[in-house]
Write a protein that holds these residues in place. Structure first.
Motif, PDB file in Angstrom:
ATOM      1  N   GLY A  56     -18.385 -14.324  -0.456  1.00 39.58           N
ATOM      2  CA  GLY A  56     -19.394 -15.222   0.661  1.00 39.58           C
ATOM      3  C   GLY A  56     -20.580 -15.295  -0.028  1.00 39.58           C
ATOM      4  N   PRO A  57     -21.412 -15.983   0.724  1.00 34.56           N
ATOM      5  CA  PRO A  57     -22.813 -16.409   0.169  1.00 34.56           C
ATOM      6  C   PRO A  57     -23.751 -14.988  -0.078  1.00 34.56           C
ATOM      7  N   ASP A  58     -24.552 -14.857  -0.946  1.00 35.24           N
ATOM      8  CA  ASP A  58     -25.290 -13.661  -1.182  1.00 35.24           C
ATOM      9  C   ASP A  58     -24.565 -12.557  -1.184  1.00 35.24           C
ATOM     10  N   HIS A  59     -23.342 -12.567  -1.666  1.00 31.11           N
ATOM     11  CA  HIS A  59     -22.758 -11.186  -1.978  1.00 31.11           C
ATOM     12  C   HIS A  59     -22.731 -10.928  -3.502  1.00 31.11           C
ATOM     13  N   LYS A  60     -23.863 -10.902  -3.852  1.00 31.53           N
ATOM     14  CA  LYS A  60     -23.983 -10.403  -5.490  1.00 31.53           C
ATOM     15  C   LYS A  60     -23.177  -9.355  -5.852  1.00 31.53           C
ATOM     16  N   ALA A  61     -23.431  -8.224  -4.818  1.00 25.22           N
ATOM     17  CA  ALA A  61     -22.553  -7.039  -5.404  1.00 25.22           C
ATOM     18  C   ALA A  61     -21.100  -7.050  -5.385  1.00 25.22           C
ATOM     19  N   VAL A  62     -20.636  -8.108  -4.668  1.00 25.48           N
ATOM     20  CA  VAL A  62     -19.052  -8.348  -4.958  1.00 25.48           C
ATOM     21  C   VAL A  62     -18.915  -9.088  -6.322  1.00 25.48           C
ATOM     22  N   ALA A  63     -19.804  -9.857  -6.641  1.00 27.31           N
ATOM     23  CA  ALA A  63     -19.561 -10.572  -7.803  1.00 27.31           C
ATOM     24  C   ALA A  63     -19.823  -9.771  -9.002  1.00 27.31           C
ATOM     25  N   ASP A  64     -20.766  -8.555  -8.833  1.00 32.25           N
ATOM     26  CA  ASP A  64     -20.836  -7.787  -9.855  1.00 32.25           C
ATOM     27  C   ASP A  64     -19.706  -6.823  -9.970  1.00 32.25           C
ATOM     28  N   GLU A  65     -19.118  -6.388  -9.031  1.00 33.86           N
ATOM     29  CA  GLU A  65     -17.609  -5.652  -9.043  1.00 33.86           C
ATOM     30  C   GLU A  65     -16.553  -6.288  -9.685  1.00 33.86           C
ATOM     31  N   VAL A  66     -16.532  -7.859  -9.441  1.00 31.37           N
ATOM     32  CA  VAL A  66     -15.403  -8.723  -9.961  1.00 31.37           C
ATOM     33  C   VAL A  66     -15.730  -8.601 -11.647  1.00 31.37           C
ATOM     34  N   ARG A  67     -16.966  -8.685 -11.921  1.00 29.37           N
ATOM     35  CA  ARG A  67     -17.339  -8.542 -13.546  1.00 29.37           C
ATOM     36  C   ARG A  67     -16.829  -7.181 -14.010  1.00 29.37           C
ATOM     37  N   ARG A  68     -17.257  -6.338 -13.129  1.00 29.41           N
ATOM     38  CA  ARG A  68     -17.088  -4.778 -13.668  1.00 29.41           C
ATOM     39  C   ARG A  68     -15.583  -4.441 -13.992  1.00 29.41           C
ATOM     40  N   VAL A  69     -14.462  -5.041 -13.001  1.00 25.35           N
ATOM     41  CA  VAL A  69     -13.352  -4.757 -12.901  1.00 25.35           C
ATOM     42  C   VAL A  69     -12.672  -5.681 -13.923  1.00 25.35           C
ATOM     43  N   ARG A  70     -12.791  -6.931 -13.848  1.00 29.05           N
ATOM     44  CA  ARG A  70     -12.142  -7.772 -14.363  1.00 29.05           C
ATOM     45  C   ARG A  70     -13.078  -8.998 -15.202  1.00 29.05           C
ATOM     46  N   ALA A  71     -13.168  -8.669 -16.434  1.00 30.56           N
ATOM     47  CA  ALA A  71     -14.249  -9.588 -17.041  1.00 30.56           C
ATOM     48  C   ALA A  71     -13.801 -10.975 -17.230  1.00 30.56           C
ATOM     49  N   ASP A  72     -12.515 -11.311 -17.156  1.00 29.42           N
ATOM     50  CA  ASP A  72     -11.744 -12.363 -17.056  1.00 29.42           C
ATOM     51  C   ASP A  72     -11.825 -13.272 -15.889  1.00 29.42           C
ATOM     52  N   ALA A  73     -12.438 -12.571 -14.838  1.00 27.60           N
ATOM     53  CA  ALA A  73     -12.393 -13.307 -13.593  1.00 27.60           C
ATOM     54  C   ALA A  73     -13.578 -14.280 -13.159  1.00 27.60           C
ATOM     55  N   ALA A  74     -13.265 -15.447 -12.737  1.00 29.87           N
ATOM     56  CA  ALA A  74     -14.443 -16.195 -12.262  1.00 29.87           C
ATOM     57  C   ALA A  74     -14.591 -16.158 -10.779  1.00 29.87           C
ATOM     58  N   SER A  75     -15.909 -16.087 -10.346  1.00 32.58           N
ATOM     59  CA  SER A  75     -16.127 -16.011  -8.735  1.00 32.58           C
ATOM     60  C   SER A  75     -16.426 -17.248  -8.397  1.00 32.58           C
ATOM     61  N   PHE A  76     -15.905 -17.595  -6.938  1.00 37.68           N
ATOM     62  CA  PHE A  76     -16.236 -18.874  -6.454  1.00 37.68           C
ATOM     63  C   PHE A  76     -16.959 -18.665  -5.189  1.00 37.68           C
ATOM     64  N   VAL A  77     -17.928 -19.355  -4.530  1.00 39.18           N
ATOM     65  CA  VAL A  77     -18.385 -19.047  -3.138  1.00 39.18           C
ATOM     66  C   VAL A  77     -18.020 -19.928  -2.286  1.00 39.18           C
ATOM     67  N   GLN A  78     -17.569 -19.379  -1.059  1.00 39.09           N
ATOM     68  CA  GLN A  78     -16.927 -20.016   0.175  1.00 39.09           C
ATOM     69  C   GLN A  78     -18.229 -20.079   0.916  1.00 39.09           C
ATOM     70  N   ALA A  79     -19.017 -21.351   0.992  1.00 36.63           N
ATOM     71  CA  ALA A  79     -20.314 -21.373   1.796  1.00 36.63           C
ATOM     72  C   ALA A  79     -20.038 -21.487   3.369  1.00 36.63           C
ATOM     73  N   GLU A  80     -19.161 -22.045   3.769  1.00 31.41           N
ATOM     74  CA  GLU A  80     -18.480 -21.876   5.223  1.00 31.41           C
ATOM     75  C   GLU A  80     -17.336 -21.131   5.272  1.00 31.41           C
ATOM     76  N   ARG A  81     -17.023 -20.596   6.447  1.00 31.03           N
ATOM     77  CA  ARG A  81     -15.715 -19.918   6.633  1.00 31.03           C
ATOM     78  C   ARG A  81     -15.070 -20.668   7.605  1.00 31.03           C
ATOM     79  N   LEU A  82     -14.323 -21.471   7.057  1.00 29.83           N
ATOM     80  CA  LEU A  82     -13.487 -22.511   7.844  1.00 29.83           C
ATOM     81  C   LEU A  82     -11.927 -22.083   7.579  1.00 29.83           C
ATOM     82  N   GLY A  83     -11.502 -21.085   7.648  1.00 30.91           N
ATOM     83  CA  GLY A  83      -9.945 -20.518   7.564  1.00 30.91           C
ATOM     84  C   GLY A  83      -9.582 -20.269   6.143  1.00 30.91           C
ATOM     85  N   THR A  84      -8.485 -19.623   6.158  1.00 32.57           N
ATOM     86  CA  THR A  84      -7.688 -19.251   4.723  1.00 32.57           C
ATOM     87  C   THR A  84      -7.394 -20.323   3.818  1.00 32.57           C
TER      88      THR A  84
END
Length: 452
Positions: A56-84
């Motif tokens: 989600g937007p402004d979820h830096k802590a989540v992005a940091d956790e992604v990098r900590r656990v899987r350095a090979d992962a990319a993060s993408f932001v869902q600016a609006e919540r319009l379903g799965t």
């Protein structure tokens, strides 16, 4: 035959308002590890495996956790919540690279296993365009039903839209899916939002696949494995399931758990052979316990290592950075932090050892305190091999106690002690003959009620 490549898209943008917490939902923990970390660990690793996490937007802590656990992962932001389905397409850039298999998972399902992801991918190699993970619910109320025609999945029917007959179906949708990578964007882009909420739902992929003349199938797993976490009660339920798994794995590996249900383990706890864990022990993240060690009751250990045949507790606390050597012992009401205790060291009771290196076979008596903090900075205490520290001694860091040195009981040591030296620091004792009797008489007179 060349192994199929994969992209796993993990949806982790939810706010988790029902958790009643300022912490993003996927960062809450089970067995000492975030919900998200469990899912990222289970997702495919290695050559040909890529990973994208939608946050989600402004979820830096989540992005940091992604990098900590899987350095090979990319993060993408869902600016609006319009379903799965909309959330999955937030990672369009990664999907467009064209992995053979596209897996869609959720960051709040910590019990899912790597083996289940492997099973979910298997039908894609045989020509299926979509595989959906399902489970048999004890109480299917509220879950989407998976409707089959033979072995083929023909629809996912939400509970509210299901007929009475369809509601009798106990095979339910877990939400996790695997798409043939060559068809994935075509399928996802055809999902519309013609519904009461105007959102794009991933479950509609089944209908799209059938309209395209492609095959959708179901892979079943246990209900426990796909538990989603939406509130603290469900978090506690997932913790209970995970602890049962971890205890069983420890027992199967030969660890003696005297009262398994009273022992708390972390997901990354590592055991050697012939380890014994007594009742009411808490083992947090980052702990290694080597061969033959015994952890006595009511002990708490985090980010520490316990050497071969070491003894810990009862009522001991090992804080981060503690390392016990072979045969070392810390006993009741001993706390350690950022310290190395080499082989054969004994700290049997009522002591605090912080920011300290203790040489082999040293003995620290009851009430020993390493005074490591001056109110501003932490300082080191170095204790040499074979040293003896008497009861109720305070070692004021930075200070060095030499090899074979002897510290007299009750001493406050502020200066280095050379090898094989004896250090005693205490005020001279003064005995006043009859002083105790005179003191009592004085107090009794003062206590006597005044006449008149």
């Amino acid at each position: 035959m060349t192994a199929r490549s994969s992209l796993t898209v993990v949806l982790a943008a939810g706010e988790g308002t029902r958790m009643r917490s300022s912490l993003p939902k996927v960062l809450h923990q089970v067995a000492g590890q975030s919900l998200l970390a469990h899912v990222l660990d289970a997702a495919p690793h290695g050559a040909g495996a890529s990973l994208a996490v939608v946050i989600g937007p402004d979820h830096k802590a989540v992005a940091d956790e992604v990098r900590r656990v899987r350095a090979d992962a990319a993060s993408f932001v869902q600016a609006e919540r319009l379903g799965t389905a909309h959330a999955v397409l937030a990672a369009r850039e990664a999907i467009a690279r064209g992995a053979d298999d596209l897996l869609v998972a959720f960051g709040d399902t910590p019990l899912i296993s790597a083996e289940t992801f492997t099973r979910l991918r298997a039908p894609l190699a045989k020509g299926a365009a979509l595989a959906v993970l399902g489970f048999r619910a004890a109480d299917p109320t509220g879950y989407g039903r998976l409707l089959l025609q033979g072995d083929r999945l023909i629809a996912i029917r939400e509970h509210a839209d299901a007929t009475d007959e369809e509601r009798k179906v106990t095979l339910c949708n877990a939400g996790v899916m695997a798409f043939d990578g060559g068809q994935a964007l075509k399928i996802l882009d055809r999902i519309g939002n013609a519904n009461s909420k105007g959102e794009y739902y991933l479950v509609d992929a089944v209908t799209i696949v059938r309209e395209m003349g492609l095959e959708a199938v179901v892979i079943e797993t246990s209900e426990d494995e796909v538990r989603g976490i939406n509130d603290k009660a469900q978090l506690a339920e997932a913790e209970a399931v995970m602890q049962t798994r971890l205890r069983k794995a420890a027992l199967d590996a030969g660890v003696t758990l005297i009262a398994p249900d009273t022992v708390y383990l972390a997901a990354d706890t590592k055991f050697g052979k012939d380890v014994t864990i007594e009742p009411f022990v808490v083992i947090g993240p980052g702990v290694t316990i080597d061969d033959g060690a015994v952890i006595h009751s009511f002990t708490h250990i985090v980010h520490s290592s316990v050497g071969k045949k070491a003894l810990v507790g009862p009522f001991a606390r090992m804080r981060p950075g503690t390392s016990l050597g072979e045969g070392a012992k810390i006993g009741n009401f001993v706390e350690t932090k950022a310290s190395t205790l080499e082989a054969g060291v004994k700290v049997n009771h009522l002591s605090y050892i912080g920011d300290t290196h203790v040489g082999a076979n040293s003995n620290l008596g009851a009430g020993t305190v390493t005074c490591n903090y001056d109110g501003f900075f932490k300082h080191k205490t170095l204790i040499g091999e074979g040293a003896f520290v008497g009861t109720n001694s305070s070692l004021v860091a930075p200070v060095k106690i030499g090899k074979g040195a002897y510290i007299g009981s009750g001493s406050v040591i502020t200066k280095d002690v050379p090898d094989d030296a004896m250090a005693v620091e205490r005020s001279p004792q003064s005995n006043r003959e009859g002083g105790a009797k005179r003191y009592r008489e004085m107090k009794l007179r003062a206590k006597k009620p005044k006449e008149g």
